[in-house]
Enzyme design. Structure first.
Site, PDB file in Angstrom:
ATOM      1  NE  ARG A 161      -4.738   0.856  10.532  1.00  0.00           N
ATOM      2  CZ  ARG A 161      -3.839   0.114   9.900  1.00  0.00           C
ATOM      3  NH1 ARG A 161      -4.062  -1.142   9.676  1.00  0.00           N
ATOM      4  NH2 ARG A 161      -2.708   0.649   9.504  1.00  0.00           N
ATOM      5  NE  ARG A 213       7.083  -3.651   6.448  1.00  0.00           N
ATOM      6  CZ  ARG A 213       5.778  -3.422   6.541  1.00  0.00           C
ATOM      7  NH1 ARG A 213       5.158  -2.717   5.630  1.00  0.00           N
ATOM      8  NH2 ARG A 213       5.079  -3.915   7.550  1.00  0.00           N
ATOM      9  NE  ARG A 222       7.777  -1.109   9.544  1.00  0.00           N
ATOM     10  CZ  ARG A 222       6.663  -0.689   8.960  1.00  0.00           C
ATOM     11  NH1 ARG A 222       6.703  -0.144   7.773  1.00  0.00           N
ATOM     12  NH2 ARG A 222       5.506  -0.831   9.565  1.00  0.00           N
ATOM     13  NE  ARG A 251       1.410  -4.717  11.546  1.00  0.00           N
ATOM     14  CZ  ARG A 251       2.673  -4.733  11.110  1.00  0.00           C
ATOM     15  NH1 ARG A 251       3.609  -5.307  11.812  1.00  0.00           N
ATOM     16  NH2 ARG A 251       2.994  -4.181   9.971  1.00  0.00           N
ATOM     17  CE  LYS A 267      -2.216  -1.022   3.763  1.00  0.00           C
ATOM     18  NZ  LYS A 267      -1.615  -2.304   4.120  1.00  0.00           N
TER      19      LYS A 267
END
Length: 186
Positions: free
Chosen positions: A88, A127, A133, A144, A13
């Site tokens: 969300r 990632r 992260r 998630r 996204k």
């Protein structure tokens, strides 16, 4: 053009929002980026957000809604925007509808990117390594994705019933995915 970009974590996204932002000359607005900026800079908003995170709680809808409303009202968003990471849940859809009505800026389309769970897991693990992260651990990723399926995925039905949903395969070359999105919007 006023767009929502939706899909599970790791589907791309943010990458596609940045490309669409350049293509259409409108800002890409990520609620996650807004939160991270305010946390890093220890703003008043950041302090409020940190309080919830310290308790292991989600940032409440009211606070998130006010942040989004403030951002959409800024000058650079007058001619359009791409919203990533919001809404969300169903109450945020209602809040967004109300905001857009107040601002006199209707939503044009909702781009839903899709990919298989295995692809998402692989992308997020990559990632985590590349960007360092800490929120991309296997446990956090699984939670998630589960939250997305339970709370956010059903929102696509709302936008489909309104005739605003554009579904795009989020797997493949970044430029090809972007081309598919732009073709679908035109």
């Amino acid at each position: 053009m006023r767009l929502l970009i939706m899909g599970p974590q790791g589907v791309g996204k943010g990458t596609q929002a940045a490309l669409l932002s350049k293509h259409y000359g409108i800002p890409a607005i990520s609620t996650g980026d807004i939160f991270r900026y305010n946390l890093k800079n220890k703003t008043e908003l950041g302090k409020k957000v940190q309080g919830y995170l310290d308790k292991g709680e989600l940032v409440p809808d009211e606070l998130t809604n006010s942040i989004v409303k403030d951002r959409l009202a800024q000058d650079d968003a007058k001619n359009g925007w791409i919203l990533d990471g919001y809404p969300r849940n169903a109450s945020q859809v209602q809040a967004l509808d109300h905001m857009l009505e107040e601002l006199g800026t209707p939503l044009d389309h909702v781009v839903a990117l899709a990919a298989e769970r295995e692809v998402l897991l692989e992308r997020m693990q990559k990632r985590a390594v590349e960007q360092g992260r800490s929120d991309d651990t296997p446990e956090v990723i699984a939670k998630r994705l589960e939250t997305y399926e339970k709370e956010t995925s059903p929102l696509l039905d709302i936008y489909e019933s309104r005739g605003q949903l554009v579904e795009v395969d989020g797997v493949g070359d970044i430029a090809d995915i972007n081309s598919r999105i732009v073709e679908s919007l035109n």
